[in-house]
Design a protein around this motif. Structure first.
Motif, PDB file in Angstrom:
ATOM      1  N   THR A   1       4.963   2.105   0.903  1.00 46.96           N
ATOM      2  CA  THR A   1       5.845   2.939   0.067  1.00 46.96           C
ATOM      3  C   THR A   1       6.510   4.024   0.899  1.00 46.96           C
ATOM      4  OG1 THR A   1       4.415   2.534  -1.850  1.00 46.96           O
ATOM      5  CG2 THR A   1       5.930   4.413  -1.972  1.00 46.96           C
TER       6      THR A   1
ATOM      7  N   SER B   1       0.836  -1.203   0.000  1.00 45.54           N
ATOM      8  CA  SER B   1       0.000   0.000   0.000  1.00 45.54           C
ATOM      9  C   SER B   1       0.872   1.254   0.000  1.00 45.54           C
ATOM     10  CB  SER B   1      -0.906   0.003   1.232  1.00 45.54           C
ATOM     11  OG  SER B   1      -0.131   0.171   2.413  1.00 45.54           O
ATOM     12  N   ASN B   2       0.218   2.409  -0.002  1.00 49.17           N
ATOM     13  CA  ASN B   2       0.943   3.680   0.071  1.00 49.17           C
ATOM     14  C   ASN B   2       1.737   3.792   1.375  1.00 49.17           C
ATOM     15  OD1 ASN B   2      -0.056   4.507  -2.414  1.00 49.17           O
ATOM     16  ND2 ASN B   2      -1.846   5.509  -1.516  1.00 49.17           N
TER      17      ASN B   2
END
Length: 372
Positions: free
Chosen positions: A236, A232-233
């Protein structure tokens, strides 16, 4: 020192040119037809799940399915081998949870913790204290959530002040935390059981097959959840913190908030592992849960498998536990096995610093065009 580094570099280059590349080309010729045959299944997987867990090639999907089938059918083939492989593989499931828990924090953010065994020990000791001090003993549905919550609370107590530090200072705080926990178990032996700990924890079951699946299913659920987070973000951002924390701050994000979120998620995972370990054998003691050796073993498992990759620590945990408890013990005996085991870890650090299973995953993906 520089000459030694150059010699190691030349050796790695020689091995790569004379062994790995030719063998890799030969393997690619053999595996390419298999990858093409499995590609429709991989496309279907990528269509529905790729955005959550990452896209795969045909061979990578085949490798995943083969691994899952092997794990699901352990009771069928484990008795064929000499040794207690059913028990060993159940233990490996627990340690895979520990390795993933360590990796989602330290592997992804780059903030290396030497004190994660204190988190799993908190869950284990909470389970034991509830069993010893309450009558009647609460059910699993009460003790398990309370124990995981206790691990989360300790994780926040450690993470809130320490994650504002960087470099060796954070690592030192976590190292001191596990040393302090160990001393508390000795200093308050009347409450925490001292060196002998507690043997009063209720075991899930003594049936080998049932106990194995009770360890396997939580491990797979944890792996699935952490994979979604890692892809997911949030995942990241965690990797970006590891690579360049100042750039994350410059982008308007608060790195400390994300690091604390990662540490909380790691604490929950360690709590799950601690509960599983406590109910696996029924004993909770410093040697099994607390000592810093347990934290180092978690790190070694993640390093062997490949840090910042959820599947890597799983493979590293299974390999480490199998070598430690079965293979090297059979070949070298109880004491010498530790020497050989840590020598193997050193070899991985020198020649495969990205991890064995991470390397295998990308090598398999390269045959059909790695999607990672």
């Amino acid at each position: 020192m520089s000459e030694r580094v150059r010699r190691i570099g030349r050796l790695r280059s020689t091995v790569r040119q004379t062994i790995l590349l030719p063998s890799g080309r030969a393997a690619a010729r053999v595996l390419s037809p298999i990858d093409r045959a499995l590609r429709p299944g991989a496309n279907l997987f990528n269509r529905f799940l790729g955005s959550y867990v990452g896209e795969v090639t045909g061979l990578q999907l085949g490798l995943l399915v083969a691994a899952l089938v092997a794990l699901a059918t352990v009771p069928m083939w484990a008795p064929l081998f000499v040794g207690n492989y059913m028990r060993t593989l159940a233990v490996a499931c627990i340690w895979a949870v520990f390795a993933m828990g360590w990796d989602i924090q330290s592997g992804y953010t780059g903030y290396i913790s030497f004190g994660h065994s204190a988190l799993s020990a908190t869950a284990g000791y909470t389970t034991a204290l509830l069993a010893v001090n309450l009558s009647p003993v609460p059910s699993f549905w009460v003790t398990i959530p309370v124990s995981i919550l206790a691990a989360l609370v300790l994780g926040l107590l450690i993470g809130l002040p320490s994650l504002r530090l960087s470099g060796p200072y954070f690592s030192l705080v976590t190292f001191v935390a596990v040393l302090l926990f160990y001393r508390l178990t000795i200093g308050f032996s009347e409450t925490l059981g001292g060196e002998n700990g507690f043997q009063a924890v209720e075991v899930f079951t003594w049936d080998f097959t049932e106990r194995y699946y009770l360890m396997l299913v939580p491990m797979l659920l944890v792996a699935a959840a952490l994979t979604v987070v890692a892809r997911s973000n949030v995942g990241t951002v965690l990797v970006a913190i590891r690579e360049n924390e100042r750039a994350v701050s410059a982008a308007g994000l608060d790195p400390t908030k994300f690091k604390l979120w990662s540490f909380a998620l790691s604490s929950i995972t360690m709590g799950i592992g601690g509960v599983l370990l406590a109910h696996f054998g029924g004993n909770v003691d410093p040697a099994t849960f607390v000592v810093v050796d347990r934290s180092i073993e978690m790190i070694a498992m993640a390093v062997i498998g490949g840090m910042s990759s959820v599947l890597g620590p799983i493979g590293g945990a299974f390999l480490f536990v199998l070598l430690r408890d079965e293979i090297l013990r059979l070949w070298f005996g109880h004491s010498t096995r530790w020497v050989m085991l840590w020598l193997l870890v050193l070899l991985v650090l020198v020649f495969a610093r990205n991890g064995l299973f991470r390397w295998i995953w990308h090598a398999v993906g390269a045959v059909g065009g790695d999607r990672e």
